[in-house]
Design an enzyme around this catalytic site. Structure first.
Site, mmCIF file in Angstrom:
data_model
loop_
_atom_site.group_PDB
_atom_site.id
_atom_site.type_symbol
_atom_site.label_atom_id
_atom_site.label_comp_id
_atom_site.label_asym_id
_atom_site.label_seq_id
_atom_site.Cartn_x
_atom_site.Cartn_y
_atom_site.Cartn_z
ATOM 1 N N PRO A 98 0.813 -1.226 0.000
ATOM 2 C CG PRO A 98 -0.312 -1.259 2.040
ATOM 3 C CD PRO A 98 0.573 -2.067 1.159
ATOM 4 C CD GLU A 125 1.452 -5.161 11.329
ATOM 5 O OE1 GLU A 125 1.393 -3.922 11.259
ATOM 6 O OE2 GLU A 125 0.450 -5.891 11.261
ATOM 7 N NE ARG A 163 -8.399 -5.406 -20.160
ATOM 8 C CZ ARG A 163 -9.504 -5.925 -20.698
ATOM 9 N NH1 ARG A 163 -9.917 -7.111 -20.330
ATOM 10 N NH2 ARG A 163 -10.211 -5.257 -21.574
ATOM 11 C CG ASP A 178 -10.903 -1.981 -22.128
ATOM 12 O OD1 ASP A 178 -11.909 -2.442 -22.653
ATOM 13 O OD2 ASP A 178 -9.906 -2.649 -21.814
HETATM 14 N N1 ADE Z 1 -0.842 -5.120 0.023
HETATM 15 C C1 ADE Z 1 -1.738 -4.753 0.954
HETATM 16 N N2 ADE Z 1 -2.510 -3.762 0.530
HETATM 17 C C2 ADE Z 1 -2.123 -3.468 -0.756
HETATM 18 C C3 ADE Z 1 -2.530 -2.536 -1.729
HETATM 19 N N3 ADE Z 1 -3.517 -1.665 -1.503
HETATM 20 N N4 ADE Z 1 -1.886 -2.529 -2.911
HETATM 21 C C4 ADE Z 1 -0.860 -3.385 -3.131
HETATM 22 N N5 ADE Z 1 -0.433 -4.290 -2.253
HETATM 23 C C5 ADE Z 1 -1.046 -4.340 -1.060
#
Ligand code: ADE
Length: 254
Positions: A98, A125, A163, A178
């Site tokens: 994230p 974590e 794709r 798309d």
């Molecule tokens: N791992 C956990 N959350 C994630 C996300 N939003 N994007 C990519 N990998 C992740």
């Protein structure tokens, strides 16, 4: 294209990669996907892949050794990727996290240009920072939310890349129309019946007038994008006339 995925949960990929467009791309030889279990690259008897964080705190952190081992093994045993002048492998190593840069259509198109890449699915974590600093070449997030691990994110990235590969879509399917490929949201689509519960298909789509249909669709795309995703308009490739139309539509929306 050759995609290596490093994961603690190889079975998660079985279903999604054995259906639909990805399966077809594999069957056609357009992409090979190798799933590697990170646990296979541990050196200890218990195959430990994680440990508690230095400095304390909750959760577990992925240890660096298995990930470095796995990437080294892929580079030496599998990779057909070239080397830089310094003799370093040019194989991209992407970490799903994230904290990465946001994945979008442009990133999908950019990544689909590579002949080969490694995706590392993070977990717990997080991963030991030395993996980020010395192993990974790019970090990718699929959105501002926290998944339980990088696996689902890796599947999203693989699907969006595959794709794009020439020949991955059937003759009736198109990448070009798309949503997002033009930087705009897609126009509304209709199919038979012409009248459903009293709701009619817009007249223009029945007219056979291809120019009028193309104009209507472009206007619908613009209107939909203004209403739902005005942030996309700044980057969209629009003609001067379309820019004027957008300005007019924006006034109408106010
Ligand atoms: N791992 C956990 N959350 C994630 C996300 N939003 N994007 C990519 N990998 C992740």
């Amino acid at each position: 294209m050759y995609i290596h995925i490093l994961t603690l949960f190889p079975n998660m990929f079985t279903g999604p990669f054995s259906e639909s467009i990805i399966k077809r791309a594999i069957d056609r030889g357009l992409v090979e996907i190798a799933i590697h279990n990170i646990r296979d690259y541990t050196a200890d008897r218990h195959h430990v892949v994680d440990d508690s964080p230095y400095g304390g705190g909750p959760g577990m952190v992925l240890k660096p050794e298995p990930l470095f081992e796995a990437v080294a093994a892929i580079k030496s045993e599998w990779s057909k990727c070239g080397e830089s002048e310094k003799g370093e492998s040019e194989l991209p190593v992407l970490l799903l996290t994230p904290q990465g840069r946001l994945f979008d259509q442009r990133a999908a198109e950019e990544l689909a240009e590579y002949d080969e890449l490694i995706l590392i699915c993070g977990h717990y974590e997080g991963v030991d920072e030395r993996v980020r600093e010395h192993l990974v070449t790019d970090e990718i997030s699929i959105g501002d939310y926290i998944l339980s691990g990088g696996e689902l994110a890796a599947m999203v990235v693989v699907d969006a890349m595959v794709r794009q590969l020439p020949g991955a879509l059937g003759s009736g399917e198109s990448v070009g129309e798309d949503s997002h490929s033009s930087g705009l949201l897609e126009y509304p689509q209709y199919t038979r019946p012409q009248s459903f519960r009293g709701w009619e298909v817009p007249e223009v789509l029945l007219s056979g007038n291809h120019a009028a249909i193309a104009r209507w669709r472009r206007e619908q795309s613009l209107r939909r994008t203004i209403r739902r995703r005005p942030d996309l308009l700044e980057r969209a490739a629009l003609s001067d006339e379309e820019r004027r139309l957008v300005a007019q539509m924006e006034r109408e929306e106010d």
